[in-house]
Design an enzyme around this catalytic site. Sequence first.
Site, PDB file in Angstrom:
ATOM      1  N   PRO A 206      -0.520   6.986  -3.546  1.00  0.00           N
ATOM      2  CA  PRO A 206       0.499   6.162  -2.888  1.00  0.00           C
ATOM      3  C   PRO A 206       0.621   6.565  -1.425  1.00  0.00           C
ATOM      4  CG  PRO A 206       1.539   7.899  -4.162  1.00  0.00           C
ATOM      5  CD  PRO A 206       0.064   7.983  -4.459  1.00  0.00           C
ATOM      6  N   ARG A 234      -4.240   3.026   0.325  1.00  0.00           N
ATOM      7  CA  ARG A 234      -3.468   2.491   1.440  1.00  0.00           C
ATOM      8  C   ARG A 234      -4.171   2.864   2.751  1.00  0.00           C
ATOM      9  NH1 ARG A 234      -1.929  -0.101  -1.857  1.00  0.00           N
ATOM     10  NH2 ARG A 234       0.126  -0.442  -2.752  1.00  0.00           N
ATOM     11  N   ASP A 258     -11.333  -0.736   1.371  1.00  0.00           N
ATOM     12  CA  ASP A 258     -10.730  -1.992   0.935  1.00  0.00           C
ATOM     13  C   ASP A 258      -9.367  -2.172   1.584  1.00  0.00           C
ATOM     14  OD1 ASP A 258     -10.656  -4.384  -0.681  1.00  0.00           O
ATOM     15  OD2 ASP A 258      -9.170  -3.385  -1.945  1.00  0.00           O
ATOM     16  N   GLU A 263      -3.880  -3.645   8.840  1.00  0.00           N
ATOM     17  CA  GLU A 263      -4.430  -4.786   8.098  1.00  0.00           C
ATOM     18  C   GLU A 263      -3.444  -5.950   7.967  1.00  0.00           C
ATOM     19  OE1 GLU A 263      -3.682  -4.027   3.395  1.00  0.00           O
ATOM     20  OE2 GLU A 263      -5.290  -2.885   4.327  1.00  0.00           O
ATOM     21  N   HIS A 295      -8.837  -5.941   1.245  1.00  0.00           N
ATOM     22  CA  HIS A 295      -7.806  -5.579   0.269  1.00  0.00           C
ATOM     23  C   HIS A 295      -7.883  -6.482  -0.972  1.00  0.00           C
ATOM     24  CE1 HIS A 295      -3.823  -3.180   0.227  1.00  0.00           C
ATOM     25  NE2 HIS A 295      -4.259  -3.346  -1.004  1.00  0.00           N
TER      26      HIS A 295
END
Length: 329
Positions: A206, A234, A258, A263, A295
């Site tokens: 996280p 993240r 990703d 972003e 993502h």
Amino acid sequence: MKLLMYSVRADELENLKSIEQKYDVEIATTDKPLNLDTVDLAKGFDGITVQQHGKIDDPLIYKKLHDFGIKQISLRITGYDIINFVEAQKYDLKITNVPAYSPRSVSELVLADVMALLRHLRETHLREDKSDFAWNELQAREIHNLTVGIIGAGKIGSAVARIFKALGAKVIVSDPVKRPELFDTVEYVDYDTLLTQADVVTMHTPMTNFMHHFMNIDKFKQMKNDAIFINASRGPVVNTADLIKALDDKELAAAAVDTFEGEAGITGVDLSSEGFENKYLSKLLQMPNVIVTPHIGFYTDAAVKNMDLISSIDAIKIIKGEEPLHLVK
């Protein structure tokens, strides 16, 4: 009972019909994210669900939701760092998320990335565009001979571990929480051991203060020069400038991301006509040993269905005065 869903895509609409029928709820949608300009759309609704990367940080958003009689924000995603929890608590708004929409979805993307990087598929395709079919520098390694290091072995990280273990790799994990159900699959080690021993390092943590820029130049230097780095967690857990430097200096063999810093407003949007401003992303996209995806780790049919369903159920429970299943504390 009426729900408003923010940032709804066309592929979600069929899911919402079945939720309406099964749970006797009326669902309205907007393709806009929740922000100060759109919060008034929630007036007249009993609850809302949200899926976005942009932060919901303006205190006035929380005040308005409270004034509208809304008691929650149900996220259709796992990450909850977009929420201003001080304001949410101040206005008695409960926050829920979807912690396990489909761990396989992200883990299968990680597998695809690792396979593509090991087999030099991006470099091969770039060469073939120039009619270069030579084999030089394209010799691959096989997964069963590698050590895969996973930073963060929650639900997604655990799924990643099981996939690579099934393929014969040695799997090591760094995580302060040790899961007994993984003891026959992984070896728990400290961060330094993982970084120095792993041939593949993949992030599944996280976004916390501790994890912000956790992967920096010092940690990249600890890794093997022929190692592969994957980030499917993240963006800000990685110092992107340091990642680029490590790749340029050949302290890493390859990387796949990703999710990346800055972003918001890029992923999920067609910017082919207007372009974008993110110098780090521009650099990564130019590198033949880097795979960038927008993502999409979560983006499978099963995962999207679960994200819509689970977030809606939690919203309905809160509206009814019941305890939700996935309250973020």
